[in-house]
Design a protein around this motif. Structure first.
Motif, PDB file in Angstrom:
ATOM      1  N   PRO A 161       0.833  -1.205   0.000  1.00  0.00           N
ATOM      2  CA  PRO A 161       0.000   0.000   0.000  1.00  0.00           C
ATOM      3  C   PRO A 161       0.872   1.261   0.000  1.00  0.00           C
ATOM      4  O   PRO A 161       1.928   1.298   0.629  1.00  0.00           O
ATOM      5  N   GLN A 162       0.416   2.277  -0.722  1.00  0.00           N
ATOM      6  CA  GLN A 162       1.080   3.578  -0.727  1.00  0.00           C
ATOM      7  C   GLN A 162      -0.012   4.622  -0.573  1.00  0.00           C
ATOM      8  O   GLN A 162      -0.786   4.883  -1.502  1.00  0.00           O
ATOM      9  N   GLY A 163      -0.118   5.215   0.597  1.00  0.00           N
ATOM     10  CA  GLY A 163      -1.207   6.128   0.869  1.00  0.00           C
ATOM     11  C   GLY A 163      -1.095   7.438   0.116  1.00  0.00           C
ATOM     12  O   GLY A 163      -0.001   7.933  -0.153  1.00  0.00           O
ATOM     13  N   MET A 164      -2.244   7.994  -0.202  1.00  0.00           N
ATOM     14  CA  MET A 164      -2.347   9.332  -0.759  1.00  0.00           C
ATOM     15  C   MET A 164      -3.009  10.229   0.282  1.00  0.00           C
ATOM     16  O   MET A 164      -4.012   9.849   0.896  1.00  0.00           O
ATOM     17  N   MET A 165      -2.454  11.415   0.495  1.00  0.00           N
ATOM     18  CA  MET A 165      -2.936  12.290   1.557  1.00  0.00           C
ATOM     19  C   MET A 165      -3.683  13.494   0.994  1.00  0.00           C
ATOM     20  O   MET A 165      -3.229  14.135   0.044  1.00  0.00           O
ATOM     21  N   PHE A 166      -4.817  13.801   1.631  1.00  0.00           N
ATOM     22  CA  PHE A 166      -5.636  14.941   1.272  1.00  0.00           C
ATOM     23  C   PHE A 166      -5.791  15.810   2.517  1.00  0.00           C
ATOM     24  O   PHE A 166      -6.135  15.316   3.590  1.00  0.00           O
ATOM     25  N   SER A 167      -5.532  17.098   2.364  1.00  0.00           N
ATOM     26  CA  SER A 167      -5.653  18.013   3.495  1.00  0.00           C
ATOM     27  C   SER A 167      -6.573  19.156   3.121  1.00  0.00           C
ATOM     28  O   SER A 167      -6.738  19.499   1.947  1.00  0.00           O
ATOM     29  N   ALA A 168      -7.178  19.748   4.150  1.00  0.00           N
ATOM     30  CA  ALA A 168      -8.088  20.880   3.961  1.00  0.00           C
ATOM     31  C   ALA A 168      -7.755  21.939   4.998  1.00  0.00           C
ATOM     32  O   ALA A 168      -6.915  21.733   5.876  1.00  0.00           O
ATOM     33  N   GLY A 169      -8.412  23.071   4.897  1.00  0.00           N
ATOM     34  CA  GLY A 169      -8.215  24.114   5.881  1.00  0.00           C
ATOM     35  C   GLY A 169      -8.847  23.749   7.220  1.00  0.00           C
ATOM     36  O   GLY A 169      -9.589  22.763   7.335  1.00  0.00           O
ATOM     37  N   SER A 170      -8.537  24.512   8.235  1.00  0.00           N
ATOM     38  CA  SER A 170      -9.026  24.245   9.590  1.00  0.00           C
ATOM     39  C   SER A 170     -10.538  24.021   9.591  1.00  0.00           C
ATOM     40  O   SER A 170     -11.294  24.785   8.997  1.00  0.00           O
ATOM     41  N   GLY A 171     -10.968  22.938  10.245  1.00  0.00           N
ATOM     42  CA  GLY A 171     -12.386  22.627  10.333  1.00  0.00           C
ATOM     43  C   GLY A 171     -12.948  21.931   9.121  1.00  0.00           C
ATOM     44  O   GLY A 171     -14.166  21.721   9.036  1.00  0.00           O
ATOM     45  N   GLY A 172     -12.109  21.504   8.190  1.00  0.00           N
ATOM     46  CA  GLY A 172     -12.577  20.951   6.920  1.00  0.00           C
ATOM     47  C   GLY A 172     -12.741  19.447   6.875  1.00  0.00           C
ATOM     48  O   GLY A 172     -12.695  18.858   5.788  1.00  0.00           O
ATOM     49  N   GLU A 173     -12.972  18.801   8.017  1.00  0.00           N
ATOM     50  CA  GLU A 173     -13.114  17.337   8.017  1.00  0.00           C
ATOM     51  C   GLU A 173     -14.266  16.852   7.138  1.00  0.00           C
ATOM     52  O   GLU A 173     -14.152  15.812   6.474  1.00  0.00           O
ATOM     53  N   ALA A 174     -15.395  17.556   7.142  1.00  0.00           N
ATOM     54  CA  ALA A 174     -16.541  17.104   6.352  1.00  0.00           C
ATOM     55  C   ALA A 174     -16.198  17.066   4.868  1.00  0.00           C
ATOM     56  O   ALA A 174     -16.560  16.119   4.155  1.00  0.00           O
ATOM     57  N   THR A 175     -15.466  18.071   4.400  1.00  0.00           N
ATOM     58  CA  THR A 175     -15.032  18.081   2.995  1.00  0.00           C
ATOM     59  C   THR A 175     -14.145  16.885   2.700  1.00  0.00           C
ATOM     60  O   THR A 175     -14.301  16.213   1.663  1.00  0.00           O
ATOM     61  N   LEU A 176     -13.210  16.593   3.589  1.00  0.00           N
ATOM     62  CA  LEU A 176     -12.307  15.451   3.379  1.00  0.00           C
ATOM     63  C   LEU A 176     -13.071  14.131   3.394  1.00  0.00           C
ATOM     64  O   LEU A 176     -12.785  13.230   2.592  1.00  0.00           O
ATOM     65  N   LEU A 177     -14.037  13.991   4.288  1.00  0.00           N
ATOM     66  CA  LEU A 177     -14.806  12.747   4.348  1.00  0.00           C
ATOM     67  C   LEU A 177     -15.663  12.565   3.101  1.00  0.00           C
ATOM     68  O   LEU A 177     -15.763  11.452   2.559  1.00  0.00           O
ATOM     69  N   GLU A 178     -16.271  13.626   2.634  1.00  0.00           N
ATOM     70  CA  GLU A 178     -17.072  13.520   1.409  1.00  0.00           C
ATOM     71  C   GLU A 178     -16.208  13.119   0.226  1.00  0.00           C
ATOM     72  O   GLU A 178     -16.598  12.269  -0.595  1.00  0.00           O
ATOM     73  N   LEU A 179     -15.016  13.706   0.125  1.00  0.00           N
ATOM     74  CA  LEU A 179     -14.102  13.335  -0.952  1.00  0.00           C
ATOM     75  C   LEU A 179     -13.631  11.896  -0.770  1.00  0.00           C
ATOM     76  O   LEU A 179     -13.521  11.140  -1.749  1.00  0.00           O
ATOM     77  N   ALA A 180     -13.366  11.495   0.461  1.00  0.00           N
ATOM     78  CA  ALA A 180     -12.917  10.128   0.719  1.00  0.00           C
ATOM     79  C   ALA A 180     -13.986   9.112   0.335  1.00  0.00           C
ATOM     80  O   ALA A 180     -13.677   8.060  -0.254  1.00  0.00           O
ATOM     81  N   PHE A 181     -15.239   9.394   0.656  1.00  0.00           N
ATOM     82  CA  PHE A 181     -16.327   8.509   0.233  1.00  0.00           C
ATOM     83  C   PHE A 181     -16.348   8.373  -1.295  1.00  0.00           C
ATOM     84  O   PHE A 181     -16.529   7.282  -1.847  1.00  0.00           O
ATOM     85  N   GLU A 182     -16.163   9.494  -1.983  1.00  0.00           N
ATOM     86  CA  GLU A 182     -16.195   9.484  -3.445  1.00  0.00           C
ATOM     87  C   GLU A 182     -15.047   8.647  -4.012  1.00  0.00           C
ATOM     88  O   GLU A 182     -15.242   7.838  -4.929  1.00  0.00           O
ATOM     89  N   LEU A 183     -13.869   8.795  -3.459  1.00  0.00           N
ATOM     90  CA  LEU A 183     -12.704   8.053  -3.952  1.00  0.00           C
ATOM     91  C   LEU A 183     -12.788   6.572  -3.601  1.00  0.00           C
ATOM     92  O   LEU A 183     -12.391   5.710  -4.393  1.00  0.00           O
ATOM     93  N   GLU A 184     -13.306   6.257  -2.425  1.00  0.00           N
ATOM     94  CA  GLU A 184     -13.476   4.853  -2.040  1.00  0.00           C
ATOM     95  C   GLU A 184     -14.428   4.141  -3.001  1.00  0.00           C
ATOM     96  O   GLU A 184     -14.231   2.975  -3.362  1.00  0.00           O
ATOM     97  N   GLU A 185     -15.458   4.866  -3.419  1.00  0.00           N
ATOM     98  CA  GLU A 185     -16.436   4.305  -4.358  1.00  0.00           C
ATOM     99  C   GLU A 185     -15.853   4.181  -5.761  1.00  0.00           C
ATOM    100  O   GLU A 185     -16.075   3.189  -6.463  1.00  0.00           O
ATOM    101  N   ALA A 186     -15.077   5.189  -6.171  1.00  0.00           N
ATOM    102  CA  ALA A 186     -14.533   5.200  -7.531  1.00  0.00           C
ATOM    103  C   ALA A 186     -13.342   4.261  -7.702  1.00  0.00           C
ATOM    104  O   ALA A 186     -13.114   3.727  -8.794  1.00  0.00           O
ATOM    105  N   SER A 187     -12.573   4.064  -6.626  1.00  0.00           N
ATOM    106  CA  SER A 187     -11.351   3.266  -6.723  1.00  0.00           C
ATOM    107  C   SER A 187     -11.155   2.467  -5.435  1.00  0.00           C
ATOM    108  O   SER A 187     -10.335   2.825  -4.587  1.00  0.00           O
ATOM    109  N   PRO A 188     -11.942   1.390  -5.255  1.00  0.00           N
ATOM    110  CA  PRO A 188     -11.857   0.608  -4.010  1.00  0.00           C
ATOM    111  C   PRO A 188     -10.434   0.139  -3.743  1.00  0.00           C
ATOM    112  O   PRO A 188      -9.700  -0.246  -4.655  1.00  0.00           O
ATOM    113  N   TRP A 189     -10.040   0.176  -2.462  1.00  0.00           N
ATOM    114  CA  TRP A 189      -8.653  -0.169  -2.153  1.00  0.00           C
ATOM    115  C   TRP A 189      -8.411  -1.670  -2.169  1.00  0.00           C
ATOM    116  O   TRP A 189      -9.321  -2.478  -2.030  1.00  0.00           O
TER     117      TRP A 189
END
Length: 471
Positions: A433-461
């Motif tokens: 495994p080689q992780g890819m990291m996504f960061s957002a501005g302070s308080g941006g967890e919801a944005t990261l989770l929504e993007l993570a859901f989208e990527l998990e669906e588009a490219s299952p690990w």
């Protein structure tokens, strides 16, 4: 390559934590069955992974018979051995003293266990969490279940190894320089470092001059991480931050995403750069606006962060006997801890300036995120190293140079306080495994989770399960 896991047809099956909650609530499995299966799996894995620091199986069995409430009621877990849990010692991945069982939970454990999670014990870490590889001359190395010749990565290594190998579906991790995200990247997991002050923390973390540490979890699915943050927020809420809420699906908004494969003074291995570019192309295919951008970190950040890290080591070394009691023996400290202590003492005059500059980085990041919603980088600059490459008994200068080559990107969010998530979107030519990291501005967890859901669906690990025999 020796790959091990403990997935089987028992009460745990291959369920994630949310799936296990549903199975318990539907009566398909009982909490005692689930806890016993987790104990059995952990016992089978421990000789291979060396992930457990302290066992509390009898306590877990008792809790299974009389479970407390909470969304995760009955779900087995482990807590990293650098936070305080009642009736367990806190050993900090170190044998320079003898820890004794504590009378009460610390602030983090109180919040964590209020969600209903059942702790089976504590997981092994690098000495005081300083190394990105949990290796110890006497306690041994924590090994990756994807390849037991390689490190399980960072100070949350024990937690990540057990989740990846199927012992438990979710485990505590914390992150002062990448130790949620690094082991997630190494072990094919989801690891989200929350925004500074998002999660309740023990007193020692709250009192740091720059609060670089954040607590969270490592999981095998985005929904488990999202559910944990939702439940944590229902127990402890930092009112200065926007709420995360109940994130359960991809977001609709198309994001402006910056990509960089160089930063903090280091470059990635060619294969890691290639895998990051492939991830950027996937984001474009999903409709996001992606462009290369220079890393916003000022040139002084690596030196300042290392000096701050060294100051923490100096505080531990110099106050060890007072904090740990008469069993303290500094001759048992490893070369990395002692080398960091020396580095701080030689540069005492520079520490106040480093702290001032690190505190200003939150504003630097906020300015960058006025242009970009999210930033993509690889989690780590190189492929997972073999056990021994970051041996903490090696000369300090040698091992520190190797650490800085590997851990290039993750410290930035510890300094700024921003949230970041490592997702297992890539696999190396060696099958790791080689992780890819996504960061957002302070308080941006919801944005990261929504993007993570989208990527998990588009490219299952990739899954660790396969033709290899169970351990």
């Amino acid at each position: 390559m020796s790959r091990v896991h403990a997935f089987a047809g028992d009460a745990l099956g291959d369920l994630d934590a949310v799936g296990l909650v549903a199975a318990i609530q539907d009566g398909e499995v009982s909490i005692p069955e689930v806890v016993e299966a987790a104990i059995s799996r952990t016992e089978r894995l421990q000789p291979e992974l060396n992930a457990v620091a302290y066992v509390a199986y009898d306590r877990a069995r008792a809790a299974a018979r009389d479970p407390r409430g909470g969304f995760f009621a009955g779900v087995p877990t482990f807590v990293k051995d650098n936070v305080d849990v009642a009736l367990m010692p806190t050993q900090q991945g170190c044998d320079a003293y003898r820890g004794t069982p504590l009378a009460a939970d610390g602030d983090f454990a109180r919040m964590y266990l209020s969600t209903g999670l059942v702790p089976l014990g504590k997981t092994q870490l690098s000495e005081f969490g300083f190394s990105p590889s949990a290796e110890h001359p006497r306690l041994g190395a924590v090994r990756s279940p994807w390849d037991t010749a390689r490190t399980a990565g960072a100070s949350s290594a024990g937690s990540a190894a057990l989740v990846a190998a199927g012992a438990v579906p979710i485990a505590h991790a914390n992150d002062g320089g990448g130790s949620i995200r690094i082991p997630a990247a190494v072990n094919g997991l989801v690891g989200l470092k929350p925004t500074r002050d998002r999660i309740a923390q023990d007193k020692v973390s709250r009192q740091l001059p720059v609060r670089i540490i954040a607590d969270g979890v490592v999981t095998r699915s985005v929904r488990d991480t999202a559910a944990f943050l939702r439940e944590a927020e229902s127990v402890y809420r930092e009112l200065r931050l926007p709420p995360i809420g109940d994130v359960t699906r991809p977001g609709r908004k198309r994001l402006r995403i910056a990509v960089h494969t160089g930063g903090l003074g280091r470059a990635c291995a060619p294969e890691v750069t290639e895998l990051t570019v492939k991830t950027a192309h996937l984001l474009e295919e999903l409709g996001h606006e992606v462009e290369e951008a220079a890393h916003p970190a000022p040139a002084y950040v690596p030196d300042d962060f290392l000096l701050y890290w060294a100051m923490l080591a100096m505080m531990i070394v110099r106050t060890g006997r007072r904090a740990a009691g008469p069993t303290w023996d500094r001759t048992h400290l490893d070369n990395l801890t002692l080398g960091l202590d020396r580095h701080a003492r030689r540069n005492l005059h520079r520490i106040p300036g480093a702290i001032r500059r690190l505190r200003r980085l939150q504003a630097v990041s906020a300015g960058f995120h006025r242009t970009y919603d999210v930033v993509l980088t690889p989690t780590l600059a190189l492929e997972t190293p073999l056990v021994g490459h970051l041996d903490p008994t090696a000369p300090y200068d040698v091992v520190m140079e190797r650490i800085l080559e590997w851990v290039t990107f993750t410290p930035w969010q510890n300094a700024t306080g921003d949230p970041a998530v490592s997702l297992p979107l890539a696999t190396t030519s060696a099958g790791l495994p080689q992780g890819m990291m996504f960061s957002a501005g302070s308080g941006g967890e919801a944005t990261l989770l929504e993007l993570a859901f989208e990527l998990e669906e588009a490219s299952p690990w990739a899954s660790i399960r396969g033709p290899e025999p169970l351990c």
